[in-house]
Write an enzyme that holds these catalytic residues in place. Structure first.
Site, PDB file in Angstrom:
ATOM      1  NE  ARG A  84      -3.486   2.895   2.514  1.00  0.00           N
ATOM      2  CZ  ARG A  84      -3.880   2.660   3.684  1.00  0.00           C
ATOM      3  NH1 ARG A  84      -4.743   1.588   4.365  1.00  0.00           N
ATOM      4  NH2 ARG A  84      -4.447   4.078   4.225  1.00  0.00           N
ATOM      5  NE  ARG A  93      -6.827   4.509  -0.775  1.00  0.00           N
ATOM      6  CZ  ARG A  93      -6.755   4.900   0.516  1.00  0.00           C
ATOM      7  NH1 ARG A  93      -7.624   4.228   2.203  1.00  0.00           N
ATOM      8  NH2 ARG A  93      -6.536   5.953   1.113  1.00  0.00           N
ATOM      9  CG  ASP A  96      -7.819   1.023   3.167  1.00  0.00           C
ATOM     10  OD1 ASP A  96      -6.611   1.879   3.968  1.00  0.00           O
ATOM     11  OD2 ASP A  96      -9.109   1.337   3.383  1.00  0.00           O
ATOM     12  CG  ASP A  98     -10.657   1.071   6.789  1.00  0.00           C
ATOM     13  OD1 ASP A  98      -9.366   1.362   6.882  1.00  0.00           O
ATOM     14  OD2 ASP A  98     -11.412   1.989   5.824  1.00  0.00           O
TER      15      ASP A  98
HETATM   16  O1  GSY Z   1     -11.644   3.912   3.480  1.00  0.00           O
HETATM   17  C1  GSY Z   1     -11.403   3.165   2.948  1.00  0.00           C
HETATM   18  C2  GSY Z   1     -10.861   3.666   0.959  1.00  0.00           C
HETATM   19  N1  GSY Z   1     -11.507   4.838   0.883  1.00  0.00           N
HETATM   20  C3  GSY Z   1     -12.502   3.902  -0.503  1.00  0.00           C
HETATM   21  C4  GSY Z   1     -13.082   2.410  -0.595  1.00  0.00           C
HETATM   22  O2  GSY Z   1     -12.697   1.314  -0.127  1.00  0.00           O
HETATM   23  N2  GSY Z   1     -14.123   2.501  -1.537  1.00  0.00           N
HETATM   24  C5  GSY Z   1     -14.953   3.365  -1.633  1.00  0.00           C
HETATM   25  N3  GSY Z   1     -15.587   3.706  -2.427  1.00  0.00           N
HETATM   26  N4  GSY Z   1     -14.160   4.965  -1.721  1.00  0.00           N
HETATM   27  C6  GSY Z   1     -13.407   5.559  -1.112  1.00  0.00           C
HETATM   28  N5  GSY Z   1     -12.089   6.149  -0.724  1.00  0.00           N
HETATM   29  C7  GSY Z   1     -11.482   5.752  -0.197  1.00  0.00           C
HETATM   30  S1  GSY Z   1     -11.301   6.954   1.144  1.00  0.00           S
END
Ligand code: GSY
Length: 175
Positions: A84, A93, A96, A98
């Protein structure tokens, strides 16, 4: 003690499916973690920093004997292993991970907030979460995720990309 946790995984660089598959394999390969369910794959419009490619997103359910802090450290190590890059905050990225929920606990430390503080406003999290676990509630308010889903905006930004089929938890991550 075995805990149940839900994680959101997203990728929007290079071979997105490969990164998600490898992240799930690394989780499942850990002797303290069993990946017990995986949502369908969704292609999602980027949220936050919008000048970037679409994401593939999934939610996974896992059983673990780790604490939430230990699980966070595993997630960070998988992100590092899969390269990442944090060039732009909120930007593209490789993968990710979470932590969304950990049992029904409310956890607030310097490194970790559970439930994830922005999960209730993110359709790319709530749609796959409700798919695999329609009956859970937000520990902080007791509100059901189905209710949250009804009110959430931008649902059209989350499109089914590959449907989960059958009983095999991992099948739809194979190409
Ligand atoms: O917080 C996770 C990373 N992230 C994402 C994601 O996983 N999907 C979408 N659609 N938008 C995102 N913006 C972020 S930051």
């Amino acid at each position: 003690m075995t805990s149940t946790a839900y994680l959101s995984l997203g990728s929007n660089l290079d071979d997105r499916l490969l990164y998600l598959r490898e992240a799930v394999q690394l989780l499942h390969g850990d002797q303290h973690i069993e990946v017990s369910d995986i949502s369908s794959l969704y292609e999602t419009d980027p949220v936050g920093y919008t000048n970037q490619g679409n994401f593939l997103n999934i939610v996974v359910e896992l059983k673990t004997t780790y604490t939430a802090e230990q699980l966070l450290s595993v997630c960070q190590s998988i992100e590092n292993t899969l390269g990442r890059k944090r060039v732009i905050r909120w930007g593209p990225r490789t993968v990710d991970l979470d932590i969304l929920l950990f049992n029904h606990e409310n956890i607030e430390t310097d490194d970790l907030s559970v439930p994830h503080p922005r999960m209730h406003e993110r359709a790319f999290v709530i749609i796959p979460l409700v798919e695999i676990e329609p009956n859970i509630q937000l520990p902080t308010s007791g509100q059901s995720f189905n209710e949250i889903l009804e009110r959430i905006p931008d649902k059209e930004g989350v499109r089914l990309w590959k449907r989960k089929n059958g009983e095999d938890v991992f099948e739809h991550l194979e190409s």
